[in-house]
Design a protein around this motif. Structure first.
Motif, PDB file in Angstrom:
ATOM      1  N   GLY A 285       0.826  -1.202   0.000  1.00 36.84           N
ATOM      2  CA  GLY A 285       0.000   0.000   0.000  1.00 36.84           C
ATOM      3  C   GLY A 285       0.861   1.253   0.000  1.00 36.84           C
ATOM      4  O   GLY A 285       0.570   2.219  -0.710  1.00 36.84           O
ATOM      5  N   ASP A 286       1.948   1.231   0.788  1.00 36.09           N
ATOM      6  CA  ASP A 286       2.851   2.373   0.820  1.00 36.09           C
ATOM      7  C   ASP A 286       3.512   2.573  -0.533  1.00 36.09           C
ATOM      8  O   ASP A 286       3.745   3.701  -0.958  1.00 36.09           O
ATOM      9  N   PHE A 287       3.798   1.453  -1.187  1.00 33.07           N
ATOM     10  CA  PHE A 287       4.465   1.556  -2.486  1.00 33.07           C
ATOM     11  C   PHE A 287       3.534   2.217  -3.512  1.00 33.07           C
ATOM     12  O   PHE A 287       3.972   3.052  -4.310  1.00 33.07           O
ATOM     13  N   TYR A 288       2.270   1.850  -3.476  1.00 41.42           N
ATOM     14  CA  TYR A 288       1.329   2.462  -4.416  1.00 41.42           C
ATOM     15  C   TYR A 288       1.194   3.956  -4.120  1.00 41.42           C
ATOM     16  O   TYR A 288       1.068   4.766  -5.037  1.00 41.42           O
ATOM     17  N   GLN A 289       1.205   4.302  -2.858  1.00 42.66           N
ATOM     18  CA  GLN A 289       1.165   5.715  -2.510  1.00 42.66           C
ATOM     19  C   GLN A 289       2.413   6.416  -3.030  1.00 42.66           C
ATOM     20  O   GLN A 289       2.358   7.550  -3.505  1.00 42.66           O
ATOM     21  N   PHE A 290       3.562   5.706  -2.936  1.00 40.21           N
ATOM     22  CA  PHE A 290       4.817   6.266  -3.404  1.00 40.21           C
ATOM     23  C   PHE A 290       4.759   6.545  -4.905  1.00 40.21           C
ATOM     24  O   PHE A 290       5.255   7.562  -5.392  1.00 40.21           O
ATOM     25  N   LEU A 291       4.117   5.634  -5.641  1.00 38.77           N
ATOM     26  CA  LEU A 291       4.032   5.801  -7.088  1.00 38.77           C
ATOM     27  C   LEU A 291       3.162   7.003  -7.471  1.00 38.77           C
ATOM     28  O   LEU A 291       3.219   7.458  -8.611  1.00 38.77           O
ATOM     29  N   LYS A 292       2.347   7.480  -6.528  1.00 35.45           N
ATOM     30  CA  LYS A 292       1.518   8.643  -6.815  1.00 35.45           C
ATOM     31  C   LYS A 292       2.274   9.954  -6.604  1.00 35.45           C
ATOM     32  O   LYS A 292       1.753  11.027  -6.895  1.00 35.45           O
ATOM     33  N   ASP A 293       3.498   9.849  -6.076  1.00 35.54           N
ATOM     34  CA  ASP A 293       4.322  11.031  -5.861  1.00 35.54           C
ATOM     35  C   ASP A 293       4.547  11.735  -7.209  1.00 35.54           C
ATOM     36  O   ASP A 293       4.952  11.105  -8.179  1.00 35.54           O
ATOM     37  N   PRO A 294       4.269  13.051  -7.309  1.00 31.42           N
ATOM     38  CA  PRO A 294       4.425  13.758  -8.589  1.00 31.42           C
ATOM     39  C   PRO A 294       5.824  13.631  -9.180  1.00 31.42           C
ATOM     40  O   PRO A 294       5.976  13.487 -10.402  1.00 31.42           O
ATOM     41  N   ASP A 295       6.859  13.692  -8.322  1.00 31.56           N
ATOM     42  CA  ASP A 295       8.230  13.574  -8.834  1.00 31.56           C
ATOM     43  C   ASP A 295       8.477  12.199  -9.440  1.00 31.56           C
ATOM     44  O   ASP A 295       9.138  12.065 -10.481  1.00 31.56           O
TER      45      ASP A 295
END
Length: 381
Positions: A285-295
């Protein structure tokens, strides 16, 4: 001639509103005279509702009157009717055409000023003799000759006040105060005129200022007469404003409560969807959130980055090819610092990182250490 006072008028206004909301009241035999009056002037009263109408019709007719949770306007009106004021001395407003005013753009000559003073003396004599109409005429002539004299307007306003013409009095006082804001007489007479019109707050404000500018026993007496009503109105307004603020605060709290509930529901839905989508690896779940990071999203739009991660996902040892590429290594180090302390970066779609990626240190390090190449001479002298 006044038929009834303001309290009776307010009660009739409330009754009329009840009749509008419930026309069946007008079918009461005791109110037949009102029904006759309405029909005499061409009005039509709705038929009384019968009990044997169909359920659907009853339901349809009952819905318009349903907005029951709207007692606030009626409560506000009831508060207005509860505001009992002493209307003693209040008179009907005068509707005469505005009196003649002087032209403020004209500068009077010395001769005109002298003639104006003579007219003023004649007006004072007429006032003493209680010939008020003549006094007004003479003051008007004096004003035309010298329109810059604030005292002339104040004097004429006093005569209008004695003739029970409060609106004319207020017009003269306004002009006098425009020419001389510190005219105690103008504030005094305007305050009394406001009282005669039932404008008790305005009356109290003017009379207080008049006493402050130049204390006068009559002004003080008028102020004591109007103060009780003015205080009731001021207190009523404060109470009304306080209730309005409390209502706004309740509405704000309700909006916050709904917003919190909506946010909580979204969070639970997100948590559920993440659990279903990434049940296989901790931290997914954290990884998917990470992939949403604009950078991160912007970095993966770069074809070079996308190709590099495709190669690394196929064979993690391919990371050695990019250890001198700051763009690729910067993104890898960012991922390492994000997931290194949680047992490594979780596996992601198309990237075979089961449980961790070689070379990612723990959270304390935050820098990428490429794996050492195998030595062919292990164990040889």
């Amino acid at each position: 001639m006044e038929m009834f006072n303001d309290n009776v008028a307010q009660q009739l206004r409330t009754f009329a509103r009840h009749c509008i909301n419930n026309p069946s009241l007008l079918h009461d035999p005791k109110l037949s005279f009102i029904k006759d009056l309405i029909e005499h002037y061409g009005g039509k009263i709705p038929e009384a509702k019968t009990n044997d109408s169909s359920d659907a019709k009853t339901e349809f007719e009952s819905k318009p009157a349903e907005p029951q949770p709207e007692p606030e306007p009626t409560s506000e009106e009831s508060e207005e009717s509860d505001l009992e004021l002493d209307m003693t001395g209040v008179i009907e407003p005068d509707e005469d055409a505005p009196q003649k005013m002087g032209n403020l753009t004209l500068e009077p000559t010395e001769e005109e000023i002298a003639e104006s003073q003579a007219k003023r003396s004649e007006a004072v004599s007429a006032f003493v003799e209680k010939d008020y109409e003549k006094a007004i005429q003479l003051y008007t002539e004096a004003i035309v000759l010298n329109p810059q004299a604030a005292l002339l307007y104040a004097k004429r306003s006093q005569v209008f006040l004695l003739l029970n013409k409060p609106n004319a009095c207020i017009r003269d006082c306004n002009r006098a105060i425009e020419l001389n804001p510190d005219s105690a007489a103008a504030h005094k007479f305007r305050g009394r005129a406001y009282h005669l019109l039932g404008k008790f707050e305005e009356a109290a404000n003017d009379l207080r200022l008049a006493c402050k500018l130049d204390f006068d026993e009559q002004a003080d007496e008028w102020l004591r007469e109007t103060t009780p009503n003015a205080r009731k109105i001021e207190e009523h307004k404060r109470k009304k404003e306080r209730k309005a603020q409390e209502k706004l605060e309740r509405e704000r709290q309700e909006r916050l409560r709904r917003a919190r509930e909506a946010a909580k529901a979204r969070e639970e839905n997100t948590r559920t969807s993440q659990t279903e989508a990434g049940n296989t690896s901790p931290g997914a779940g954290d990884f998917y959130q990470f992939l949403k990071d604009p950078d991160v999203l912007q970095a993966f739009e770069d074809p070079e980055v996308a190709e590099a991660f495709k190669e690394i996902s196929t064979n993690p040892s391919n990371v050695l090819k990019y250890q001198n590429n700051p763009k690729i290594m910067g993104l890898i180090n960012k991922m390492a610092s994000k997931f290194g302390g949680a047992g490594g970066m979780p596996g992601a779609a198309g990237m075979n990182f089961p449980g961790g990626m070689p070379g990612f240190p723990g959270a304390g390090a935050g820098r990428f250490n490429p794996p050492k190449p195998p030595h062919d001479d292990v164990g040889l002298d």
